[in-house]
Design a protein around this motif. Structure first.
Motif, PDB file in Angstrom:
ATOM      1  N   ARG A 217       0.692  -1.204   0.231  1.00  0.00           N
ATOM      2  CA  ARG A 217      -0.168  -0.228  -0.292  1.00  0.00           C
ATOM      3  C   ARG A 217       1.051   1.449  -0.245  1.00  0.00           C
ATOM      4  O   ARG A 217       2.067   1.384   1.097  1.00  0.00           O
ATOM      5  CB  ARG A 217      -0.728   0.004   1.707  1.00  0.00           C
ATOM      6  CG  ARG A 217      -1.554  -1.349   1.643  1.00  0.00           C
ATOM      7  CD  ARG A 217      -2.146  -1.265   2.939  1.00  0.00           C
ATOM      8  NE  ARG A 217      -3.013  -2.438   2.987  1.00  0.00           N
ATOM      9  CZ  ARG A 217      -3.836  -2.714   4.754  1.00  0.00           C
ATOM     10  NH1 ARG A 217      -3.749  -1.823   5.231  1.00  0.00           N
ATOM     11  NH2 ARG A 217      -4.636  -3.823   4.088  1.00  0.00           N
ATOM     12  N   ALA A 222      -3.846  -0.170  -2.251  1.00  0.00           N
ATOM     13  CA  ALA A 222      -3.321  -1.055  -2.709  1.00  0.00           C
ATOM     14  C   ALA A 222      -2.795  -0.855  -3.762  1.00  0.00           C
ATOM     15  O   ALA A 222      -3.808  -0.567  -4.828  1.00  0.00           O
ATOM     16  CB  ALA A 222      -4.341  -1.675  -2.106  1.00  0.00           C
ATOM     17  N   GLU A 246      -8.284   2.074  -0.334  1.00  0.00           N
ATOM     18  CA  GLU A 246      -8.057   1.009   1.202  1.00  0.00           C
ATOM     19  C   GLU A 246      -9.559   1.194   1.540  1.00  0.00           C
ATOM     20  O   GLU A 246     -10.354   2.097   1.736  1.00  0.00           O
ATOM     21  CB  GLU A 246      -7.340   1.126   2.375  1.00  0.00           C
ATOM     22  CG  GLU A 246      -7.386   0.586   3.916  1.00  0.00           C
ATOM     23  CD  GLU A 246      -5.646   0.352   4.516  1.00  0.00           C
ATOM     24  OE1 GLU A 246      -5.965   0.232   5.437  1.00  0.00           O
ATOM     25  OE2 GLU A 246      -5.432   1.575   4.336  1.00  0.00           O
TER      26      GLU A 246
END
Length: 293
Positions: A217, A222, A246
């Motif tokens: 991340r 991500a 996320e």
């Protein structure tokens, strides 16, 4: 002649006094301490160049440590030396003992590849935000840190299993899910290759069996871990359009409809696509029948 005899006598007397002094119990320790003091003074003068150990105001100077990685107020995080030069690796000792059983959901991939990168949970499909690694024999294996950094999370999650997150500075975080037997805790500083736990099972991705889930991340988004492998932190560059934001729960991660919702939508489309009878034609036919009669 008398002067020479007197001189010899004086020397003997001095030697006798010296012998008496050397017999004293404090003599040799005093000599030893004196020599040590002279040597230490010479050493400090040589190392410090004769500078004072205190600053102009008389306060002791701050000591520098070889373990000080930067304490400036502008530094966001203090990271171990050399982290930016490390190359990211898969979170295992031996990459040959595992295979990728779950792929990252790539928005630019084909429909078939995207379908294979979905995780089915609670009658809903979710986009996979990382990759899933498993042993072909279904056995567990040690999971290691992909880069050096600080453990910012190490806890049990009822859905994801044991979870570990490691911060590497510059808003870069690696996450490890579906773990068993954690060997780190929050606040630990780990080096690349440190064992953090072992592969296990979780409730979220039961189809993967015994596995380890791995995410990369950047600023909470991500990205595909496979694109970061063997790269230095300084060389990592991610395309924002390819990341997955996320979410706190699986429901926040995707808008993919559930099976039931999909069936309902399909039924609606069938109803919309069904042929509609032409009412005007029916009316014309009835008028013709009346005329004939």
């Amino acid at each position: 002649m008398k002067d020479q005899e007197k001189k010899v006598s004086q020397e003997k007397e001095n030697q006798g006094q010296m012998k008496q002094i050397t017999k004293k119990p404090w003599f040799w320790p005093a000599v030893y301490l004196s020599v040590c003091a002279v040597l230490l003074s010479s050493f400090f003068i040589f190392q410090g160049g004769g500078t004072d150990l205190a600053d102009d105001e008389g306060e002791p100077a701050e000591e520098e440590s070889i373990f000080d990685f930067g304490n400036d107020a502008n530094d966001e995080e203090a990271m171990p030396v050399g982290v930016e030069e490390e190359h990211m690796q898969l979170p295992v000792f031996d990459e040959s003992v595992v295979e990728v059983v779950g792929h990252f959901y790539d928005h630019n991939a084909t429909a078939e590849e995207q379908e294979a990168a979905l995780v089915y949970y609670n009658q809903t499909y979710y986009q996979n935000k990382g990759i899933d690694l498993a042993n072909p024999d279904g056995e567990s294996f040690d999971v290691t840190a992909a880069l050096s950094g600080e453990v910012i999370k190490a806890e049990q999650d009822p859905l994801l299993g044991h979870v570990v997150e490691i911060s590497h500075g510059s808003d870069l975080v690696t996450a490890y899910h579906s773990l068993e037997g954690l060997q780190v805790e929050e606040g630990d500083t780990v080096t690349k290759g440190t064992i953090i736990g072992s592969a296990g099972e979780n409730e979220y991705n039961q189809d993967a069996g015994v596995h380890a889930h791995f995410e990369v991340r950047q600023s909470g988004v991500a990205y595909n871990p496979m694109e970061a492998l063997d790269l230095r932190m300084a060389d990592m560059s991610f395309d924002d359009s390819e990341g997955i934001q996320e979410g706190t729960t699986p429901a926040d991660e995707t808008d993919t409809p559930s099976d039931e919702e999909g069936e309902d939508e399909a039924d609606e489309r069938e109803d919309e696509d069904a042929p509609v009878e032409d009412e005007s034609t029916d009316e014309d036919d009835s008028d013709d029948e009346d005329t004939e009669e």
